[in-house]
Design a protein around this motif. Structure first.
Motif, PDB file in Angstrom:
ATOM      1  N   LEU A   1       0.831  -1.205   0.000  1.00 16.06           N
ATOM      2  CA  LEU A   1       0.000   0.000   0.000  1.00 16.06           C
ATOM      3  C   LEU A   1       0.864   1.253   0.000  1.00 16.06           C
ATOM      4  O   LEU A   1       0.547   2.244  -0.668  1.00 16.06           O
ATOM      5  CB  LEU A   1      -0.924  -0.007   1.218  1.00 16.06           C
ATOM      6  CG  LEU A   1      -2.049  -1.053   1.202  1.00 16.06           C
ATOM      7  CD1 LEU A   1      -2.823  -1.006   2.514  1.00 16.06           C
ATOM      8  CD2 LEU A   1      -2.991  -0.836   0.026  1.00 16.06           C
ATOM      9  N   ASP A   2       1.979   1.218   0.762  1.00 18.19           N
ATOM     10  CA  ASP A   2       2.883   2.368   0.770  1.00 18.19           C
ATOM     11  C   ASP A   2       3.500   2.586  -0.602  1.00 18.19           C
ATOM     12  O   ASP A   2       3.671   3.725  -1.050  1.00 18.19           O
ATOM     13  CB  ASP A   2       3.980   2.165   1.817  1.00 18.19           C
ATOM     14  CG  ASP A   2       3.447   2.218   3.239  1.00 18.19           C
ATOM     15  OD1 ASP A   2       2.338   2.773   3.416  1.00 18.19           O
ATOM     16  OD2 ASP A   2       4.113   1.698   4.143  1.00 18.19           O
ATOM     17  N   VAL A   3       3.851   1.493  -1.275  1.00 14.60           N
ATOM     18  CA  VAL A   3       4.420   1.619  -2.618  1.00 14.60           C
ATOM     19  C   VAL A   3       3.415   2.263  -3.567  1.00 14.60           C
ATOM     20  O   VAL A   3       3.741   3.167  -4.337  1.00 14.60           O
ATOM     21  CB  VAL A   3       4.858   0.237  -3.152  1.00 14.60           C
ATOM     22  CG1 VAL A   3       5.223   0.319  -4.624  1.00 14.60           C
ATOM     23  CG2 VAL A   3       6.034  -0.282  -2.346  1.00 14.60           C
ATOM     24  N   LEU A   4       2.166   1.812  -3.495  1.00 13.23           N
ATOM     25  CA  LEU A   4       1.134   2.370  -4.371  1.00 13.23           C
ATOM     26  C   LEU A   4       0.845   3.823  -4.035  1.00 13.23           C
ATOM     27  O   LEU A   4       0.603   4.639  -4.921  1.00 13.23           O
ATOM     28  CB  LEU A   4      -0.146   1.534  -4.260  1.00 13.23           C
ATOM     29  CG  LEU A   4      -0.061   0.106  -4.801  1.00 13.23           C
ATOM     30  CD1 LEU A   4      -1.367  -0.636  -4.531  1.00 13.23           C
ATOM     31  CD2 LEU A   4       0.219   0.113  -6.298  1.00 13.23           C
ATOM     32  N   ALA A   5       0.873   4.156  -2.737  1.00 15.99           N
ATOM     33  CA  ALA A   5       0.582   5.530  -2.327  1.00 15.99           C
ATOM     34  C   ALA A   5       1.658   6.495  -2.805  1.00 15.99           C
ATOM     35  O   ALA A   5       1.370   7.652  -3.132  1.00 15.99           O
ATOM     36  CB  ALA A   5       0.446   5.601  -0.811  1.00 15.99           C
ATOM     37  N   ASN A   6       2.902   6.013  -2.855  1.00 16.78           N
ATOM     38  CA  ASN A   6       4.001   6.883  -3.262  1.00 16.78           C
ATOM     39  C   ASN A   6       4.240   6.898  -4.759  1.00 16.78           C
ATOM     40  O   ASN A   6       5.074   7.654  -5.248  1.00 16.78           O
ATOM     41  CB  ASN A   6       5.294   6.449  -2.555  1.00 16.78           C
ATOM     42  CG  ASN A   6       5.207   6.623  -1.055  1.00 16.78           C
ATOM     43  OD1 ASN A   6       4.536   7.532  -0.571  1.00 16.78           O
ATOM     44  ND2 ASN A   6       5.869   5.748  -0.315  1.00 16.78           N
ATOM     45  N   LYS A   7       3.524   6.048  -5.480  1.00 14.95           N
ATOM     46  CA  LYS A   7       3.716   5.972  -6.924  1.00 14.95           C
ATOM     47  C   LYS A   7       2.774   6.943  -7.612  1.00 14.95           C
ATOM     48  O   LYS A   7       1.565   6.893  -7.442  1.00 14.95           O
ATOM     49  CB  LYS A   7       3.461   4.547  -7.417  1.00 14.95           C
ATOM     50  CG  LYS A   7       3.822   4.347  -8.879  1.00 14.95           C
ATOM     51  CD  LYS A   7       3.706   2.875  -9.260  1.00 14.95           C
ATOM     52  CE  LYS A   7       4.126   2.657 -10.702  1.00 14.95           C
ATOM     53  NZ  LYS A   7       4.025   1.231 -11.088  1.00 14.95           N
ATOM     54  N   ASN A   8       3.331   7.844  -8.411  1.00 17.17           N
ATOM     55  CA  ASN A   8       2.544   8.872  -9.102  1.00 17.17           C
ATOM     56  C   ASN A   8       2.063   8.313 -10.426  1.00 17.17           C
ATOM     57  O   ASN A   8       2.851   8.087 -11.345  1.00 17.17           O
ATOM     58  CB  ASN A   8       3.389  10.129  -9.314  1.00 17.17           C
ATOM     59  CG  ASN A   8       2.567  11.249  -9.937  1.00 17.17           C
ATOM     60  OD1 ASN A   8       1.349  11.199  -9.920  1.00 17.17           O
ATOM     61  ND2 ASN A   8       3.240  12.247 -10.482  1.00 17.17           N
ATOM     62  N   GLN A   9       0.801   8.059 -10.509  1.00 19.44           N
ATOM     63  CA  GLN A   9       0.218   7.525 -11.743  1.00 19.44           C
ATOM     64  C   GLN A   9      -0.815   8.507 -12.270  1.00 19.44           C
ATOM     65  O   GLN A   9      -1.912   8.630 -11.719  1.00 19.44           O
ATOM     66  CB  GLN A   9      -0.445   6.169 -11.482  1.00 19.44           C
ATOM     67  CG  GLN A   9       0.554   5.062 -11.166  1.00 19.44           C
ATOM     68  CD  GLN A   9      -0.155   3.731 -10.968  1.00 19.44           C
ATOM     69  OE1 GLN A   9      -1.277   3.681 -10.495  1.00 19.44           O
ATOM     70  NE2 GLN A   9       0.506   2.651 -11.347  1.00 19.44           N
ATOM     71  N   ASP A  10      -0.461   9.234 -13.313  1.00 23.07           N
ATOM     72  CA  ASP A  10      -1.379  10.156 -13.966  1.00 23.07           C
ATOM     73  C   ASP A  10      -2.043   9.428 -15.132  1.00 23.07           C
ATOM     74  O   ASP A  10      -1.392   9.132 -16.142  1.00 23.07           O
ATOM     75  CB  ASP A  10      -0.642  11.401 -14.471  1.00 23.07           C
ATOM     76  CG  ASP A  10      -0.073  12.219 -13.323  1.00 23.07           C
ATOM     77  OD1 ASP A  10      -0.717  12.224 -12.261  1.00 23.07           O
ATOM     78  OD2 ASP A  10       0.999  12.832 -13.495  1.00 23.07           O
ATOM     79  N   ILE A  11      -3.318   9.139 -14.977  1.00 20.01           N
ATOM     80  CA  ILE A  11      -4.059   8.416 -16.014  1.00 20.01           C
ATOM     81  C   ILE A  11      -4.938   9.411 -16.768  1.00 20.01           C
ATOM     82  O   ILE A  11      -5.789  10.083 -16.170  1.00 20.01           O
ATOM     83  CB  ILE A  11      -4.915   7.296 -15.394  1.00 20.01           C
ATOM     84  CG1 ILE A  11      -4.013   6.323 -14.630  1.00 20.01           C
ATOM     85  CG2 ILE A  11      -5.696   6.570 -16.469  1.00 20.01           C
ATOM     86  CD1 ILE A  11      -4.773   5.263 -13.884  1.00 20.01           C
TER      87      ILE A  11
END
Length: 486
Positions: free
Chosen positions: A285-295
């Motif tokens: 969850l921390d990895v996903l929270a810190n990953k910037n995904q602009d869709i």
């Protein structure tokens, strides 16, 4: 049993120490996840290199055995003082999952039981009163299942360090022993069992509490109950000797309380038995929270505002207000070439010139009844006002019929005679209104329709009344909606 057996068992760990596993590394490549995986981000081909945790350990400890269920016991119960022996164990531990493992264990020890310690002098009347002393030297090898209850039942976590764990153990093995008995005449060998014989099988089970000192060392307090399956283990002599007939049990059992240390082997940070699956979820969850995904969606916009992006819209000029399918094409339910937005007869095909309605239709003659084949009635399930899918073709035909006529119609609802008059009246009204709403929704002008409910006062089969029992097909025929021309 020789101590060399334990040394041989320990040597078995040498070729396996390198195969260990780590708890935080995330493995992801172009081939995984796939249809054969769980879909997790931490998925890789199963090889020794892909292991993520240490899963081997060596444990050893020492303690005190106490004979509890036998003819000669260690615990004081009217036969003298408490007698304490000694025990030691060493084991090779393999973790299979975070909650289950298998241990190969070697035990060696000596139990002391009876009225006095065999190192002391015996009373002068020891043989006459059966107040003898005994000791038993034993060696055992067993295979134990190890259940980590703390990991097995973990459901919530407060992110605190996970340092304590409750373990349960159970298994079987072979035990060899030499039992000695002492009385005023001296000490003698009362019984002896060699290892790996049918009579040498035994079982043990118990529980332990582990504390994680660091990534390499655990300490554990353990209490095991050992069932020898042998009536001569306590040193009471042969099966029919007087001492061995004092108690009825045929298995001399004892408790073994130990304190031990586990040395965890491997090159990785975490051992599998200390792995908390919830912590891995937090990490992901921390990895996903810190990953910037602009869709970015609808790069080309939605020109006709039909809710379908122009990137995949097959009809870019849909009229405003028209319902569309997933490809952005305006719906044409009856496939007559007139989209539903402009079709006056949505479910009945007709030419474009007539706004999607048929140009010819039979002219109704006289009043319309249930038996009129052109405008049929429909039936309902018991205690239900739901229009059945099997009745939609009849209602669609009614739409066509009513639209093509110049008259108006009464939608009549009826019920069978079961339930009260008041309930049946309301049920018949709901049935009539549901049919009316369906017709209007599918293209009939609301001014042409009127809905009434007649309850159980309008029976198709009047002989079906509360005093008589009708066949179900007649009751079903009474539960209906039909049409009357005004």
């Amino acid at each position: 049993m020789k101590l060399s057996l334990a040394i041989v068992a320990l040597a078995l760990t040498v070729p396996t120490v390198a195969f260990a596993q780590d708890s935080t590394a995330v493995v992801s490549n172009g081939q995984y996840p796939n249809t054969f995986s769980s879909g997790s981000a931490n998925v890789s081909p199963f090889t020794n290199k892909s292991k993520r945790f240490n899963d081997w350990a060596i444990s050893f400890g020492a303690g005190v055995p106490l004979m509890q269920s036998s003819d000669l016991t260690s615990i004081k119960n009217g036969n003298g003082k408490n007698l304490f022996g000694y025990s030691a164990y060493v084991s090779i531990d393999k973790a299979i999952t975070h909650a289950f493992g298998i241990n190969l264990q070697y035990d060696r020890g000596e139990t002391r039981q009876g009225w006095f310690n065999t190192k002391d002098s015996a009373p002068s009347d020891a043989s006459a009163t059966q107040h003898v002393g005994a000791r038993t030297q034993y060696d055992a090898i067993s295979l134990l299942g190890d259940i980590n209850f703390s990991n097995l039942f973990r459901r919530v976590d407060n992110h605190s360090p996970y340092r304590w764990a409750l373990h349960g153990y159970a298994g079987v093995g072979t035990i060899a022993y030499r039992a000695f008995q002492k009385d005023e005449k001296g000490q003698r060998l009362a019984a002896e069992i060699k290892p790996f014989q049918l009579g040498s099988m035994f079982a043990q089970a118990g529980a332990g509490v582990k504390f994680k000192v660091n990534r390499r060392i655990d300490i554990e307090g353990r209490l095991m109950y050992v069932m020898t399956g042998d009536d001569e283990f306590d040193g009471g002599g042969r099966k029919y000797d007087p001492i061995n007939q004092r108690e009825e049990q045929v298995s001399d059992n004892f408790f073994n309380a130990t304190l031990g240390v586990s040395l965890k082997l491997g090159k990785h940070e975490s051992h599998l038995m200390w792995h908390d699956p919830l912590q891995e979820i937090y990490y992901k969850l921390d990895v996903l929270a810190n990953k910037n995904q602009d869709i970015e969606v609808c790069k080309k916009g939605d020109l006709d505002n039909d809710g379908v992006c122009d990137d995949w819209d097959r009809q870019l000029d849909t009229p405003a207000g028209a319902r569309v399918d997933g490809a952005g094409v305006a719906l044409d339910t009856d496939l007559d070439g007139v989209i539903d937005l402009y079709d006056k007869c949505v479910t009945v095909p007709g030419p474009v010139e007539n706004q999607g309605c048929p140009t010819t239709a039979p002219t109704p003659i006289g009043p319309v009844t249930d038996s009129t084949r052109t405008l049929e009635g429909i039936e309902f399930d018991l205690n239900s006002d739901r229009i059945l899918p099997s009745n939609t073709p009849i209602l669609n035909n009614a739409v066509n019929y009513i639209n093509s006529s110049s008259g108006s119609y009464t939608v009549v609802g009826a019920t069978d005679t079961r339930a009260s008059d008041a309930y049946n009246q309301k049920l018949s009204e709901r049935r009539a209104n549901n049919v009316k709403d369906y017709l209007i929704k599918n293209g009939v002008q609301s001014g042409k329709l009127n809905a009434v409910g007649r309850g159980e006062k309008d029976l198709k089969y009047p002989e079906c009344n509360p005093a008589t029992k009708c066949p179900e097909w007649k009751n079903r025929a009474n539960r209906r909606v039909y049409f009357e021309a005004k």
